[in-house]
Design a protein around this motif. Sequence first.
Motif, PDB file in Angstrom:
ATOM      1  N   ALA A   1       0.837  -1.195   0.000  1.00 49.24           N
ATOM      2  CA  ALA A   1       0.000   0.000   0.000  1.00 49.24           C
ATOM      3  C   ALA A   1       0.878   1.254   0.000  1.00 49.24           C
ATOM      4  N   PRO A   2       0.306   2.407  -0.355  1.00 53.71           N
ATOM      5  CA  PRO A   2       1.067   3.651  -0.204  1.00 53.71           C
ATOM      6  C   PRO A   2       1.381   3.913   1.271  1.00 53.71           C
ATOM      7  N   THR A   3       2.469   4.609   1.543  1.00 54.78           N
ATOM      8  CA  THR A   3       2.798   4.998   2.911  1.00 54.78           C
ATOM      9  C   THR A   3       2.030   6.267   3.262  1.00 54.78           C
ATOM     10  N   ILE A   4       1.103   6.136   4.183  1.00 57.55           N
ATOM     11  CA  ILE A   4       0.286   7.276   4.601  1.00 57.55           C
ATOM     12  C   ILE A   4       1.045   8.063   5.669  1.00 57.55           C
ATOM     13  N   PRO A   5       1.071   9.379   5.590  1.00 53.84           N
ATOM     14  CA  PRO A   5       1.771  10.179   6.609  1.00 53.84           C
ATOM     15  C   PRO A   5       1.344   9.787   8.012  1.00 53.84           C
ATOM     16  N   GLY A   6       2.308   9.463   8.840  1.00 54.48           N
ATOM     17  CA  GLY A   6       2.020   9.059  10.212  1.00 54.48           C
ATOM     18  C   GLY A   6       1.651   7.601  10.353  1.00 54.48           C
ATOM     19  N   GLY A   7       1.530   6.885   9.245  1.00 53.66           N
ATOM     20  CA  GLY A   7       1.146   5.477   9.277  1.00 53.66           C
ATOM     21  C   GLY A   7       2.338   4.542   9.208  1.00 53.66           C
ATOM     22  N   ALA A   8       2.034   3.238   9.052  1.00 51.90           N
ATOM     23  CA  ALA A   8       3.083   2.227   8.967  1.00 51.90           C
ATOM     24  C   ALA A   8       3.914   2.433   7.702  1.00 51.90           C
ATOM     25  N   HIS A   9       5.211   2.137   7.802  1.00 54.16           N
ATOM     26  CA  HIS A   9       6.092   2.248   6.648  1.00 54.16           C
ATOM     27  C   HIS A   9       5.852   1.060   5.717  1.00 54.16           C
ATOM     28  N   THR A  10       5.669   1.321   4.442  1.00 56.46           N
ATOM     29  CA  THR A  10       5.447   0.266   3.463  1.00 56.46           C
ATOM     30  C   THR A  10       6.598   0.240   2.467  1.00 56.46           C
ATOM     31  N   GLU A  11       6.498  -0.648   1.488  1.00 54.34           N
ATOM     32  CA  GLU A  11       7.529  -0.752   0.459  1.00 54.34           C
ATOM     33  C   GLU A  11       7.538   0.455  -0.475  1.00 54.34           C
ATOM     34  N   ILE A  12       6.440   1.216  -0.474  1.00 54.99           N
ATOM     35  CA  ILE A  12       6.315   2.346  -1.395  1.00 54.99           C
ATOM     36  C   ILE A  12       6.162   3.616  -0.561  1.00 54.99           C
ATOM     37  N   PRO A  13       7.250   4.365  -0.362  1.00 53.84           N
ATOM     38  CA  PRO A  13       7.235   5.490   0.581  1.00 53.84           C
ATOM     39  C   PRO A  13       6.619   6.762   0.009  1.00 53.84           C
ATOM     40  N   PHE A  14       5.478   6.632  -0.617  1.00 60.08           N
ATOM     41  CA  PHE A  14       4.751   7.774  -1.162  1.00 60.08           C
ATOM     42  C   PHE A  14       3.277   7.605  -0.824  1.00 60.08           C
ATOM     43  N   SER A  15       2.577   8.708  -0.666  1.00 58.74           N
ATOM     44  CA  SER A  15       1.178   8.655  -0.238  1.00 58.74           C
ATOM     45  C   SER A  15       0.238   8.250  -1.364  1.00 58.74           C
ATOM     46  N   ASP A  16       0.722   8.227  -2.608  1.00 66.12           N
ATOM     47  CA  ASP A  16      -0.113   7.787  -3.727  1.00 66.12           C
ATOM     48  C   ASP A  16       0.798   7.456  -4.904  1.00 66.12           C
ATOM     49  N   PHE A  17       0.280   6.660  -5.816  1.00 70.38           N
ATOM     50  CA  PHE A  17       1.004   6.293  -7.026  1.00 70.38           C
ATOM     51  C   PHE A  17       0.009   5.650  -7.984  1.00 70.38           C
TER      52      PHE A  17
END
Length: 359
Positions: free
Chosen positions: A86-102
């Motif tokens: 999933a996208p990395t949501i500000p303040g949320g869990a770190h994911t493989e994709i460090p952007f809030s959208d793509f």
Amino acid sequence: MTDSTALLDTPAPGAVHRRSFCKADGRMLYLYGREPHQLAPQTQDQDDIATGGELRFHPLRGEWNIYAAHRQNRTFKPAAADDPLAPTIPGGAHTEIPFSDFELAIFENKFSGLHALAPAPPSLDGIDLAAATGACEVIVYTPEAKGSLHTIGQDRRELLIAAWIDRYKALFEKGCEYVLPFENRGDEVGATLHHPHGQIYGFGKVPLVQQMAAKAFQDGYNLAAEIDTAMPEYGLHEVDGMVAFCPRFARFPYEVWIAPRTRRAGPWDCTTNELTGMAELMGDVTRRYDAFFGRPTPYMFALHSAPRNGGDNYHFTAQFYPLLRGPDRVKYLASVEQHSGVFTVDVMPETAIEALRAV
């Protein structure tokens, strides 16, 4: 830190932009979209990354297999809140994709069995070994947690094909001898992440199955003639020079191939219209499977293209292998199939294509 954008030149329809971004742990991430991706990265983890396993040669089967013990620790069916794709949501869990959208993302697999920097393995008396050089990448079709090749829509499928073509070119240039984009869908296939995604393996050695296919084409096998003979009786649908059909020699119940009527070495060799047709057929086949079986259909899907070298007369196909022979009946690959390579096909191709056409 690498962070650059480019407008791709591919036969796939529409403009395609690629952002190349080096993650904090050193792995590359590629974001593909119709517009340049410009969001700022979120906080990232810096985990240790394995650099591949080793290859061991099977003397009785004539094949090289990957041994990668570190893959035993890969992510296994995480909770929805811990979706690593999933996208990395500000303040949320770190994911493989460090952007809030793509739109669509490809990144180097953290648990890669093949790696450009794979070390030379220690010797083992009587066994041929080699470094597991190559690449393993993950393709995330959409930021949405649920979906399929059908539901993501035509434009996203066309974008996916453009990304495949871009990675074919890049991995061939890096020395990979064979590139295999694929998707494992469903628990029955062993998929451990439910987010809509696929993978790409870049092999340092051409796998045995693909060696045999390349030799068959070099020796004169004519798939275009077989398609002409089999159509329309074994045909499911045809769009812009691309056909979806059930091979008369299918090994899986309800197996379907997508192929250009005219021989092409790979998707990079296809016309824009053919790739548009391919994208439509990928969605149509997935839709028909889900409707016919009444459930998200588990399958193995892969692109079979020519190797980097020795692909004379190769005819590109995209192949679906469903793991069901009925809505509640799994097609298990049991002793005979695994030990001999001889498949027992429970549903005749003639019956399968009639059933799928009726959907």
